[in-house]
Design a protein around this motif. Structure first.
Motif, PDB file in Angstrom:
ATOM      1  N   TRP A 275       0.859  -1.183   0.000  1.00 35.90           N
ATOM      2  CA  TRP A 275       0.000   0.000   0.000  1.00 35.90           C
ATOM      3  C   TRP A 275       0.893   1.229   0.000  1.00 35.90           C
ATOM      4  O   TRP A 275       1.660   1.438   0.929  1.00 35.90           O
ATOM      5  N   VAL A 276       0.782   2.032  -1.055  1.00 40.32           N
ATOM      6  CA  VAL A 276       1.705   3.158  -1.224  1.00 40.32           C
ATOM      7  C   VAL A 276       1.074   4.491  -0.861  1.00 40.32           C
ATOM      8  O   VAL A 276       1.703   5.536  -1.006  1.00 40.32           O
ATOM      9  N   GLY A 277      -0.171   4.473  -0.397  1.00 40.97           N
ATOM     10  CA  GLY A 277      -0.835   5.710  -0.010  1.00 40.97           C
ATOM     11  C   GLY A 277      -2.306   5.674  -0.353  1.00 40.97           C
ATOM     12  O   GLY A 277      -2.731   4.981  -1.286  1.00 40.97           O
TER      13      GLY A 277
ATOM     14  N   VAL B 233       8.062   9.448   2.455  1.00 45.18           N
ATOM     15  CA  VAL B 233       7.626   8.515   1.415  1.00 45.18           C
ATOM     16  C   VAL B 233       6.377   9.039   0.706  1.00 45.18           C
ATOM     17  O   VAL B 233       6.297   9.065  -0.523  1.00 45.18           O
ATOM     18  N   LEU B 234       5.389   9.459   1.473  1.00 42.26           N
ATOM     19  CA  LEU B 234       4.114   9.881   0.895  1.00 42.26           C
ATOM     20  C   LEU B 234       4.209  11.194   0.123  1.00 42.26           C
ATOM     21  O   LEU B 234       3.303  11.518  -0.657  1.00 42.26           O
TER      22      LEU B 234
ATOM     23  N   PHE C 291       3.514   7.653  -8.969  1.00 41.83           N
ATOM     24  CA  PHE C 291       4.134   6.681  -9.866  1.00 41.83           C
ATOM     25  C   PHE C 291       5.478   6.210  -9.332  1.00 41.83           C
ATOM     26  O   PHE C 291       5.871   5.052  -9.539  1.00 41.83           O
ATOM     27  N   VAL C 292       6.179   7.077  -8.600  1.00 42.44           N
ATOM     28  CA  VAL C 292       7.455   6.688  -7.991  1.00 42.44           C
ATOM     29  C   VAL C 292       7.207   5.680  -6.880  1.00 42.44           C
ATOM     30  O   VAL C 292       7.898   4.658  -6.771  1.00 42.44           O
ATOM     31  N   ARG C 293       6.187   5.936  -6.061  1.00 45.40           N
ATOM     32  CA  ARG C 293       5.859   5.022  -4.971  1.00 45.40           C
ATOM     33  C   ARG C 293       5.438   3.653  -5.498  1.00 45.40           C
ATOM     34  O   ARG C 293       5.788   2.621  -4.930  1.00 45.40           O
TER      35      ARG C 293
ATOM     36  N   ALA D  96       7.363   0.183  -4.744  1.00 40.14           N
ATOM     37  CA  ALA D  96       6.633  -0.922  -4.121  1.00 40.14           C
ATOM     38  C   ALA D  96       6.856  -2.217  -4.884  1.00 40.14           C
ATOM     39  O   ALA D  96       7.028  -3.281  -4.276  1.00 40.14           O
ATOM     40  N   ARG D  97       6.845  -2.158  -6.212  1.00 40.74           N
ATOM     41  CA  ARG D  97       7.081  -3.377  -7.001  1.00 40.74           C
ATOM     42  C   ARG D  97       8.502  -3.878  -6.805  1.00 40.74           C
ATOM     43  O   ARG D  97       8.728  -5.087  -6.708  1.00 40.74           O
ATOM     44  N   TRP D  98       9.429  -2.960  -6.713  1.00 41.69           N
ATOM     45  CA  TRP D  98      10.817  -3.358  -6.454  1.00 41.69           C
ATOM     46  C   TRP D  98      10.926  -3.996  -5.083  1.00 41.69           C
ATOM     47  O   TRP D  98      11.602  -5.016  -4.897  1.00 41.69           O
TER      48      TRP D  98
END
Length: 241
Positions: free
Chosen positions: A48-50, A143-144, A149-151, A155-157
């Protein structure tokens, strides 16, 4: 009036796991509506990136959770190690309530401690150091503040990195430390614990100062099945959903 209480965790929902997402949506729209309360004990999402992330499958999950809470079912959420950035806006959109970790409830007359479970894995020192840093307001704000798109790329990495790191760690390090379990329950004056995180579903019986104690470990969901711990006036049972 239905008094059933449901406990689930570790669904790890993501865009590339459509079978689990569909199973969860069906669970929300059908099985969960028959309960009074649903507790989700962390790692509902694989990353969850935000709360500003509306990429699939997030919109459908928000909609189903909102339908469930509007129907009168209470839904409580404990952040896991994968979705600890889930915050107030998501709760406002869906009607769910965030819980601290750990959190104590009265479960049909028995004080019961709820946790995601990662705090109990104290043998994994590098993870505990990261957890302490990642739960700070300064780290989360940093982070937020990054573009969405960067987050999402990070996250996938992180998911790939986490997969290979786990393969290198001894299995016992990623399980709970029994002394930590005992100390945590003693601190909260509880003899029953429900948690997820370890993906090792079981019911553990042990003693604390000569008194019987239990630890209920929730199962991770897969594309083939999902598990829910169901509690009512007659006791508990495990349901395949």
């Amino acid at each position: 009036m239905n008094t059933e209480i449901l406990f689930i965790s570790d669904l790890h929902l993501a865009w590339d796991k459509p079978e689990i997402t569909q199973r969860f949506l069906h669970f929300l729209d059908n099985r969960a509506t028959k309960a009074s309360t649903l507790y989700i004990l962390g790692d509902l999402f694989d990353a969850w990136v935000g709360d500003d992330d509306f990429s699939p499958p997030n919109p459908k999950i928000r909609e189903s959770l909102k339908r469930l809470t509007e129907s009168g079912v209470k839904v409580y959420f404990q952040q896991g190690n994968r979705d600890f950035l889930l915050g107030n806006q998501f709760c406002k959109d869906t009607g769910i309530v965030l819980l601290d970790d750990p959190y104590q409830i009265d479960l049909f007359g028995v004080p019961t401690l709820l946790m995601h479970g990662d705090l109990l894995c104290t043998d994994d020192l590098p993870y505990q150091e990261f957890r302490l840093k990642a739960r700070s307001s300064e780290w989360q704000h940093n982070v937020l503040s990054k573009p969405l798109f960067v987050r999402l790329l990070v996250a996938r990495w992180y998911r790939i990195r986490s997969f290979f790191h786990k393969r290198k760690k001894p299995q016992e390090i990623m399980d709970v430390n029994q002394d930590t379990v005992t100390q945590t329950l003693s601190k909260h004056n509880c003899l029953r614990l429900i948690h997820g995180h370890t993906h090792r579903p079981n019911i553990h019986n042990f003693e604390i100062n000569g008194k019987a104690a239990q630890r209920y470990v929730l199962a991770a969901w897969t594309k083939d099945k999902g598990d829910a711990l169901v509690w009512d006036n007659d006791g508990f049972r495990i349901e395949i959903v």
